[in-house]
Motif scaffolding. Structure first.
Motif, PDB file in Angstrom:
ATOM      1  N   GLY A 142      -9.887  -9.342  38.633  1.00  0.00           N
ATOM      2  CA  GLY A 142     -10.661  -8.295  39.286  1.00  0.00           C
ATOM      3  C   GLY A 142     -11.845  -7.850  38.457  1.00  0.00           C
ATOM      4  N   ASP A 143     -12.104  -8.529  37.356  1.00  0.00           N
ATOM      5  CA  ASP A 143     -13.197  -8.166  36.459  1.00  0.00           C
ATOM      6  C   ASP A 143     -13.824  -9.446  35.933  1.00  0.00           C
ATOM      7  N   ASP A 144     -15.089  -9.669  36.235  1.00  0.00           N
ATOM      8  CA  ASP A 144     -15.712 -10.942  35.854  1.00  0.00           C
ATOM      9  C   ASP A 144     -16.256 -10.939  34.432  1.00  0.00           C
ATOM     10  N   GLU A 145     -15.988  -9.908  33.654  1.00  0.00           N
ATOM     11  CA  GLU A 145     -16.473  -9.859  32.283  1.00  0.00           C
ATOM     12  C   GLU A 145     -15.315  -9.777  31.293  1.00  0.00           C
ATOM     13  N   LYS A 146     -14.325 -10.620  31.496  1.00  0.00           N
ATOM     14  CA  LYS A 146     -13.152 -10.655  30.633  1.00  0.00           C
ATOM     15  C   LYS A 146     -13.028 -12.052  30.034  1.00  0.00           C
ATOM     16  N   ILE A 147     -12.666 -12.116  28.733  1.00  0.00           N
ATOM     17  CA  ILE A 147     -12.495 -13.401  28.051  1.00  0.00           C
ATOM     18  C   ILE A 147     -11.167 -13.416  27.295  1.00  0.00           C
ATOM     19  N   MET A 148     -10.695 -14.625  27.001  1.00  0.00           N
ATOM     20  CA  MET A 148      -9.519 -14.829  26.169  1.00  0.00           C
ATOM     21  C   MET A 148      -9.959 -15.647  24.961  1.00  0.00           C
ATOM     22  N   VAL A 149      -9.655 -15.154  23.763  1.00  0.00           N
ATOM     23  CA  VAL A 149      -9.960 -15.858  22.520  1.00  0.00           C
ATOM     24  C   VAL A 149      -8.633 -16.211  21.865  1.00  0.00           C
ATOM     25  N   LYS A 150      -8.437 -17.487  21.553  1.00  0.00           N
ATOM     26  CA  LYS A 150      -7.231 -17.936  20.861  1.00  0.00           C
ATOM     27  C   LYS A 150      -7.644 -18.576  19.549  1.00  0.00           C
ATOM     28  N   ALA A 151      -6.936 -18.233  18.462  1.00  0.00           N
ATOM     29  CA  ALA A 151      -7.255 -18.765  17.137  1.00  0.00           C
ATOM     30  C   ALA A 151      -5.972 -19.186  16.438  1.00  0.00           C
ATOM     31  N   THR A 152      -6.020 -20.332  15.758  1.00  0.00           N
ATOM     32  CA  THR A 152      -4.854 -20.827  15.017  1.00  0.00           C
ATOM     33  C   THR A 152      -5.296 -21.368  13.664  1.00  0.00           C
ATOM     34  N   THR A 153      -4.398 -21.300  12.713  1.00  0.00           N
ATOM     35  CA  THR A 153      -4.604 -21.903  11.402  1.00  0.00           C
ATOM     36  C   THR A 153      -3.237 -22.158  10.780  1.00  0.00           C
ATOM     37  N   THR A 154      -3.203 -22.947   9.735  1.00  0.00           N
ATOM     38  CA  THR A 154      -1.964 -23.208   9.009  1.00  0.00           C
ATOM     39  C   THR A 154      -2.158 -22.815   7.552  1.00  0.00           C
ATOM     40  N   LEU A 155      -1.218 -22.024   7.048  1.00  0.00           N
ATOM     41  CA  LEU A 155      -1.245 -21.610   5.651  1.00  0.00           C
ATOM     42  C   LEU A 155      -0.182 -22.367   4.874  1.00  0.00           C
ATOM     43  N   ASN A 156      -0.456 -22.585   3.595  1.00  0.00           N
ATOM     44  CA  ASN A 156       0.505 -23.184   2.689  1.00  0.00           C
ATOM     45  C   ASN A 156       1.148 -22.044   1.907  1.00  0.00           C
ATOM     46  N   ARG A 157       2.445 -21.860   2.030  1.00  0.00           N
ATOM     47  CA  ARG A 157       3.145 -20.737   1.397  1.00  0.00           C
ATOM     48  C   ARG A 157       2.955 -20.707  -0.112  1.00  0.00           C
ATOM     49  N   THR A 158       2.973 -21.860  -0.756  1.00  0.00           N
ATOM     50  CA  THR A 158       2.850 -21.865  -2.216  1.00  0.00           C
ATOM     51  C   THR A 158       1.470 -21.421  -2.681  1.00  0.00           C
ATOM     52  N   ASP A 159       0.445 -21.564  -1.830  1.00  0.00           N
ATOM     53  CA  ASP A 159      -0.895 -21.067  -2.181  1.00  0.00           C
ATOM     54  C   ASP A 159      -0.899 -19.557  -2.363  1.00  0.00           C
ATOM     55  N   PHE A 160       0.093 -18.884  -1.785  1.00  0.00           N
ATOM     56  CA  PHE A 160       0.189 -17.426  -1.848  1.00  0.00           C
ATOM     57  C   PHE A 160       1.353 -16.967  -2.729  1.00  0.00           C
ATOM     58  N   GLY A 161       1.862 -17.867  -3.562  1.00  0.00           N
ATOM     59  CA  GLY A 161       2.908 -17.513  -4.510  1.00  0.00           C
ATOM     60  C   GLY A 161       4.295 -17.425  -3.925  1.00  0.00           C
ATOM     61  N   MET A 162       4.482 -17.907  -2.712  1.00  0.00           N
ATOM     62  CA  MET A 162       5.810 -17.873  -2.091  1.00  0.00           C
ATOM     63  C   MET A 162       6.513 -19.194  -2.397  1.00  0.00           C
ATOM     64  N   ILE A 163       7.294 -19.182  -3.471  1.00  0.00           N
ATOM     65  CA  ILE A 163       7.913 -20.429  -3.936  1.00  0.00           C
ATOM     66  C   ILE A 163       9.423 -20.457  -3.751  1.00  0.00           C
ATOM     67  N   SER A 164      10.018 -19.375  -3.280  1.00  0.00           N
ATOM     68  CA  SER A 164      11.468 -19.376  -3.082  1.00  0.00           C
ATOM     69  C   SER A 164      11.823 -19.976  -1.729  1.00  0.00           C
ATOM     70  N   LEU A 165      13.042 -20.412  -1.627  1.00  0.00           N
ATOM     71  CA  LEU A 165      13.617 -20.975  -0.394  1.00  0.00           C
ATOM     72  C   LEU A 165      12.883 -22.229   0.100  1.00  0.00           C
ATOM     73  N   THR A 166      12.255 -22.971  -0.794  1.00  0.00           N
ATOM     74  CA  THR A 166      11.491 -24.147  -0.369  1.00  0.00           C
ATOM     75  C   THR A 166      12.372 -25.217   0.260  1.00  0.00           C
ATOM     76  N   SER A 167      13.642 -25.235  -0.072  1.00  0.00           N
ATOM     77  CA  SER A 167      14.534 -26.229   0.541  1.00  0.00           C
ATOM     78  C   SER A 167      14.953 -25.815   1.952  1.00  0.00           C
ATOM     79  N   MET A 168      14.760 -24.523   2.293  1.00  0.00           N
ATOM     80  CA  MET A 168      15.199 -24.029   3.596  1.00  0.00           C
ATOM     81  C   MET A 168      14.048 -23.667   4.535  1.00  0.00           C
TER      82      MET A 168
END
Length: 70
Positions: A26-52
């Motif tokens: 009902g509104d012709d001035e509406k948009i949808m923006v979708k964004a995705t990315t993948t992070l590496n946990r170890t780049d952020f110091g998250m090194i626990s539970l790597t086997s799980m």
């Protein structure tokens, strides 16, 4: 940039922009923006539970925006 656990890294997002169908919204001035990315946990110091827990974490977001009419 994204900061996780006090570590800041630059990231690039894959982005798609879709105009919403005015017949459904009902509104012709509406948009949808979708964004995705993948992070590496170890780049952020998250090194626990790597086997799980995968080292790669996918971030996804969707934003629906409508033009403000004054």
């Amino acid at each position: 940039d994204i900061t996780v656990r006090g570590v800041t890294r630059s990231v690039a997002f894959d982005v798609t922009l879709t105009e919403m169908d005015s017949a459904n919204t009902g509104d012709d001035e509406k948009i949808m923006v979708k964004a995705t990315t993948t992070l590496n946990r170890t780049d952020f110091g998250m090194i626990s539970l790597t086997s799980m827990v995968s080292d790669n974490v996918r971030l996804c977001m969707s934003v629906e925006a409508t033009r403000y009419k004054s």
